[in-house]
Design a protein around this motif. Structure first.
Motif, PDB file in Angstrom:
ATOM      1  N   ALA A   6       0.228  -0.928  -0.568  1.00 22.84           N
ATOM      2  CA  ALA A   6       0.550   0.112   0.188  1.00 22.84           C
ATOM      3  C   ALA A   6       1.238   1.334  -0.153  1.00 22.84           C
ATOM      4  CB  ALA A   6      -0.661   0.096   0.990  1.00 22.84           C
ATOM      5  N   LEU A   7       2.030   1.272   0.602  1.00 16.03           N
ATOM      6  CA  LEU A   7       2.943   2.359   0.217  1.00 16.03           C
ATOM      7  C   LEU A   7       3.454   2.552  -1.540  1.00 16.03           C
ATOM      8  CD1 LEU A   7       4.851   4.076   1.549  1.00 16.03           C
ATOM      9  CD2 LEU A   7       6.575   2.528   1.385  1.00 16.03           C
ATOM     10  N   VAL A   8       2.349   3.897  -2.176  1.00 19.07           N
ATOM     11  CA  VAL A   8       3.110   4.480  -3.060  1.00 19.07           C
ATOM     12  C   VAL A   8       3.315   6.124  -3.451  1.00 19.07           C
ATOM     13  CG1 VAL A   8       1.493   4.804  -5.335  1.00 19.07           C
ATOM     14  CG2 VAL A   8       1.291   2.709  -3.906  1.00 19.07           C
ATOM     15  N   ASP A   9       4.560   5.979  -4.383  1.00 20.48           N
ATOM     16  CA  ASP A   9       5.313   7.868  -3.634  1.00 20.48           C
ATOM     17  C   ASP A   9       5.531   7.141  -5.640  1.00 20.48           C
ATOM     18  OD1 ASP A   9       5.652  10.159  -4.159  1.00 20.48           O
ATOM     19  OD2 ASP A   9       6.425   9.587  -1.381  1.00 20.48           O
ATOM     20  N   ASN A  10       4.947   8.622  -6.587  1.00 21.32           N
ATOM     21  CA  ASN A  10       6.033   8.768  -7.513  1.00 21.32           C
ATOM     22  C   ASN A  10       6.829   9.465  -7.471  1.00 21.32           C
ATOM     23  OD1 ASN A  10       4.320  10.840  -8.078  1.00 21.32           O
ATOM     24  ND2 ASN A  10       2.704   9.626  -9.348  1.00 21.32           N
ATOM     25  N   PHE A  11       6.988  10.905  -6.125  1.00 24.89           N
ATOM     26  CA  PHE A  11       8.284  11.519  -6.025  1.00 24.89           C
ATOM     27  C   PHE A  11       7.974  12.450  -6.578  1.00 24.89           C
ATOM     28  CE2 PHE A  11       9.799   7.741  -4.720  1.00 24.89           C
ATOM     29  CZ  PHE A  11      10.081   7.656  -3.374  1.00 24.89           C
ATOM     30  N   ASN A  12       6.380  12.831  -7.285  1.00 22.33           N
ATOM     31  CA  ASN A  12       6.387  14.034  -8.587  1.00 22.33           C
ATOM     32  C   ASN A  12       5.484  15.161  -7.555  1.00 22.33           C
ATOM     33  OD1 ASN A  12       7.020  12.015 -10.329  1.00 22.33           O
ATOM     34  ND2 ASN A  12       5.030  12.346 -11.250  1.00 22.33           N
ATOM     35  N   ASP A  13       6.061  15.386  -6.653  1.00 26.99           N
ATOM     36  CA  ASP A  13       4.854  17.056  -6.110  1.00 26.99           C
ATOM     37  C   ASP A  13       6.175  18.238  -5.456  1.00 26.99           C
ATOM     38  OD1 ASP A  13       5.708  14.948  -3.567  1.00 26.99           O
ATOM     39  OD2 ASP A  13       3.747  15.886  -2.545  1.00 26.99           O
ATOM     40  N   ASN A  14       7.475  17.013  -5.400  1.00 26.34           N
ATOM     41  CA  ASN A  14       9.268  17.760  -5.205  1.00 26.34           C
ATOM     42  C   ASN A  14       8.607  17.887  -3.020  1.00 26.34           C
ATOM     43  OD1 ASN A  14      10.200  17.346  -7.202  1.00 26.34           O
ATOM     44  ND2 ASN A  14       9.438  19.090  -8.082  1.00 26.34           N
ATOM     45  N   VAL A  15       7.921  17.501  -2.710  1.00 33.58           N
ATOM     46  CA  VAL A  15       7.949  17.272  -1.207  1.00 33.58           C
ATOM     47  C   VAL A  15       7.680  16.108  -0.693  1.00 33.58           C
ATOM     48  CG1 VAL A  15       6.437  17.755   0.905  1.00 33.58           C
ATOM     49  CG2 VAL A  15       6.174  19.645  -1.762  1.00 33.58           C
ATOM     50  N   GLY A 144       9.069  -2.680 -15.019  1.00 32.12           N
ATOM     51  CA  GLY A 144       8.354  -2.448 -14.089  1.00 32.12           C
ATOM     52  C   GLY A 144       7.491  -3.750 -14.132  1.00 32.12           C
ATOM     53  N   SER A 145       6.833  -3.569 -15.678  1.00 29.52           N
ATOM     54  CA  SER A 145       5.839  -5.505 -16.114  1.00 29.52           C
ATOM     55  C   SER A 145       7.054  -6.667 -16.077  1.00 29.52           C
ATOM     56  CB  SER A 145       4.954  -4.797 -17.205  1.00 29.52           C
ATOM     57  OG  SER A 145       4.748  -3.151 -16.984  1.00 29.52           O
ATOM     58  N   THR A 146       7.690  -7.292 -16.866  1.00 31.43           N
ATOM     59  CA  THR A 146       8.145  -8.537 -17.535  1.00 31.43           C
ATOM     60  C   THR A 146       9.572  -8.378 -16.175  1.00 31.43           C
ATOM     61  OG1 THR A 146       7.102  -7.663 -19.563  1.00 31.43           O
ATOM     62  CG2 THR A 146       9.448 -10.220 -18.675  1.00 31.43           C
ATOM     63  N   TRP A 147       8.903  -9.453 -15.249  1.00 26.01           N
ATOM     64  CA  TRP A 147       9.949  -9.889 -14.162  1.00 26.01           C
ATOM     65  C   TRP A 147      10.497 -11.209 -14.390  1.00 26.01           C
ATOM     66  CZ3 TRP A 147      10.874  -5.609 -10.114  1.00 26.01           C
ATOM     67  CH2 TRP A 147       9.871  -5.104 -10.819  1.00 26.01           C
ATOM     68  N   PHE A 181      25.087  12.099  -5.766  1.00 33.54           N
ATOM     69  CA  PHE A 181      23.900  11.503  -5.563  1.00 33.54           C
ATOM     70  C   PHE A 181      22.634   9.708  -6.057  1.00 33.54           C
ATOM     71  CE2 PHE A 181      22.693  14.196  -8.908  1.00 33.54           C
ATOM     72  CZ  PHE A 181      21.276  13.829  -9.284  1.00 33.54           C
ATOM     73  N   ALA A 182      22.431   9.224  -5.733  1.00 28.54           N
ATOM     74  CA  ALA A 182      21.419   8.175  -6.226  1.00 28.54           C
ATOM     75  C   ALA A 182      20.352   8.966  -6.613  1.00 28.54           C
ATOM     76  CB  ALA A 182      21.530   7.031  -5.248  1.00 28.54           C
ATOM     77  N   ALA A 183      19.079   8.385  -7.153  1.00 28.45           N
ATOM     78  CA  ALA A 183      17.782   8.768  -6.956  1.00 28.45           C
ATOM     79  C   ALA A 183      17.247   7.125  -7.173  1.00 28.45           C
ATOM     80  CB  ALA A 183      17.765   9.638  -8.422  1.00 28.45           C
ATOM     81  N   TYR A 184      16.523   7.550  -5.954  1.00 27.64           N
ATOM     82  CA  TYR A 184      15.222   6.685  -6.797  1.00 27.64           C
ATOM     83  C   TYR A 184      13.597   6.855  -7.167  1.00 27.64           C
ATOM     84  CZ  TYR A 184      18.029   3.969  -3.044  1.00 27.64           C
ATOM     85  OH  TYR A 184      18.852   3.629  -2.733  1.00 27.64           O
ATOM     86  N   ASP A 185      12.815   6.184  -7.124  1.00 28.60           N
ATOM     87  CA  ASP A 185      11.060   6.728  -8.140  1.00 28.60           C
ATOM     88  C   ASP A 185      11.044   5.547  -8.540  1.00 28.60           C
ATOM     89  OD1 ASP A 185       9.987   8.662  -9.234  1.00 28.60           O
ATOM     90  OD2 ASP A 185      10.951   8.756 -10.572  1.00 28.60           O
ATOM     91  N   ASN A 186       9.211   5.905  -8.441  1.00 25.12           N
ATOM     92  CA  ASN A 186       8.153   4.500  -8.376  1.00 25.12           C
ATOM     93  C   ASN A 186       7.650   4.085  -8.156  1.00 25.12           C
ATOM     94  OD1 ASN A 186       8.815   6.141 -11.319  1.00 25.12           O
ATOM     95  ND2 ASN A 186       6.963   5.488 -11.530  1.00 25.12           N
ATOM     96  N   VAL A 187       7.839   3.795  -6.680  1.00 18.14           N
ATOM     97  CA  VAL A 187       7.538   3.126  -5.669  1.00 18.14           C
ATOM     98  C   VAL A 187       6.189   2.593  -5.701  1.00 18.14           C
ATOM     99  CG1 VAL A 187       7.462   2.869  -3.132  1.00 18.14           C
ATOM    100  CG2 VAL A 187       9.380   4.543  -3.449  1.00 18.14           C
ATOM    101  N   SER A 191       2.950   5.034 -12.620  1.00 14.96           N
ATOM    102  CA  SER A 191       2.765   5.597 -13.723  1.00 14.96           C
ATOM    103  C   SER A 191       3.553   6.879 -12.616  1.00 14.96           C
ATOM    104  CB  SER A 191       1.018   6.468 -13.180  1.00 14.96           C
ATOM    105  OG  SER A 191       0.832   7.344 -13.333  1.00 14.96           O
ATOM    106  N   ASP A 192       3.362   7.702 -13.480  1.00 13.66           N
ATOM    107  CA  ASP A 192       4.571   9.510 -13.075  1.00 13.66           C
ATOM    108  C   ASP A 192       3.521  10.412 -12.735  1.00 13.66           C
ATOM    109  OD1 ASP A 192       7.585   8.536 -13.148  1.00 13.66           O
ATOM    110  OD2 ASP A 192       7.425   8.878 -15.133  1.00 13.66           O
TER     111      ASP A 192
END
Length: 278
Positions: A6-15, A144-147, A181-187, A191-192
């Motif tokens: 249930a933890l979902v975040d695409n980090f698009n709000d820059n907060v 993120g679709s074929t694993w 730095f490193a970056a993480y995304d699309n938890v 969708s972005d």
């Protein structure tokens, strides 16, 4: 029981969202990504509070930006689910010095049976950790679709015991080298969530914004559909002008013959006068 699914975040709000309340080390949210700095000798990470559960859950994300090895001998990008017991955790480590992807189930910060494969920036862009009540699975994906499953392990006892006490820790460390730095995304999301603004034209069946349509009312000369008003004693000839919906005012024309007096004189010869004038 909040599953990590249930933890979902695409980090698009820059907060940095409320779910990441235990973050540390100067992390930031920039350009739609969770950015973790690598400063020599310092740890930094996006971290949730200890309120989550891995048992029966899955969690995935992507790592679009990795740090350089530089002059370091220990430069790592981690994706770990941690228990309340220090050093007990499970997840991934990308080792930027050895270029290995390590799948580990740590006790006292180490897993002697960890599985390592050569890291592929394309095919290992997405990482997933999941538990089904029997096993834990480490999977990788290019999209993120074929694993592809990379390691399977019987579920450690602490995972079902640690209900609502796990944390997700996305942390990085370098022992030496240039700061980057490193970056993480699309938890847990593909969708972005981008909002696209564009212009276009619409038809009668689509919504469109345009200049308002106006209806113009003009004037004209009426005849058949206008009423002419004439003076009461006028000969029944009149002209007038007006709009289609107004009365026209007319000016009387001709000669007034109302109340005319006729004078009759004595009959002259050659006249034939009939009664009653005889």
């Amino acid at each position: 029981m909040p599953l990590l699914t249930a933890l979902v975040d695409n980090f698009n709000d820059n907060v940095i969202g409320a779910n990441w309340g235990d973050s540390y080390g100067g992390v930031s949210e920039v350009g739609g990504q969770a950015r973790v700095p690598l400063v020599a000798g310092a740890y930094a990470g996006y971290q949730t509070g200890r309120a989550w559960t891995l048992a029966g859950a899955s969690i995935y994300l992507k790592t679009p930006v990795l740090p350089a090895a530089s002059t370091g001998t220990d430069v790592g990008v981690h994706f770990m689910v941690t228990s309340s017991v220090a050093g007990t955790a499970i997840g991934f480590k990308i080792n930027r010095v050895t270029s290995k992807l390590r799948m580990q189930s740590n006790v006292d910060y180490f897993d002697a049976a960890a599985v390592e494969i050569t890291y592929d920036a394309v095919n290992h862009l997405w990482l997933r950790l999941r538990e089904d009540g029997t096993n834990v699975y480490w999977d990788t994906s290019p999209n993120g679709s074929t694993w592809t499953n990379r390691r399977t392990l019987a579920t450690p006892a602490w995972i079902p015991a640690a209900v609502d006490t796990c944390a997700l820790d996305l942390f990085c460390y370098r022992d030496a080298g240039v700061t980057d730095f490193a970056a993480y995304d699309n938890v847990n999301t593909l969708s972005d969530g981008a909002v696209v603004t564009a212009t276009g034209s619409g038809t009668m069946t689509t919504a469109a914004t345009g200049a308002a349509a106006r209806t113009a009312t003009g004037t004209g000369t009426g005849a058949l559909d206008t009423a002419a008003t004439a003076a009461a004693s006028a000969v029944y000839q009149a002209t007038g002008s007006g709009s289609l919906d107004t009365d026209a005012t007319a000016t009387a024309g001709g000669t007034d013959h109302n109340d005319v007096d006729v004078q009759l004189g004595k009959p002259r010869s050659g006249w034939v006068v009939s009664a009653p004038w005889r």
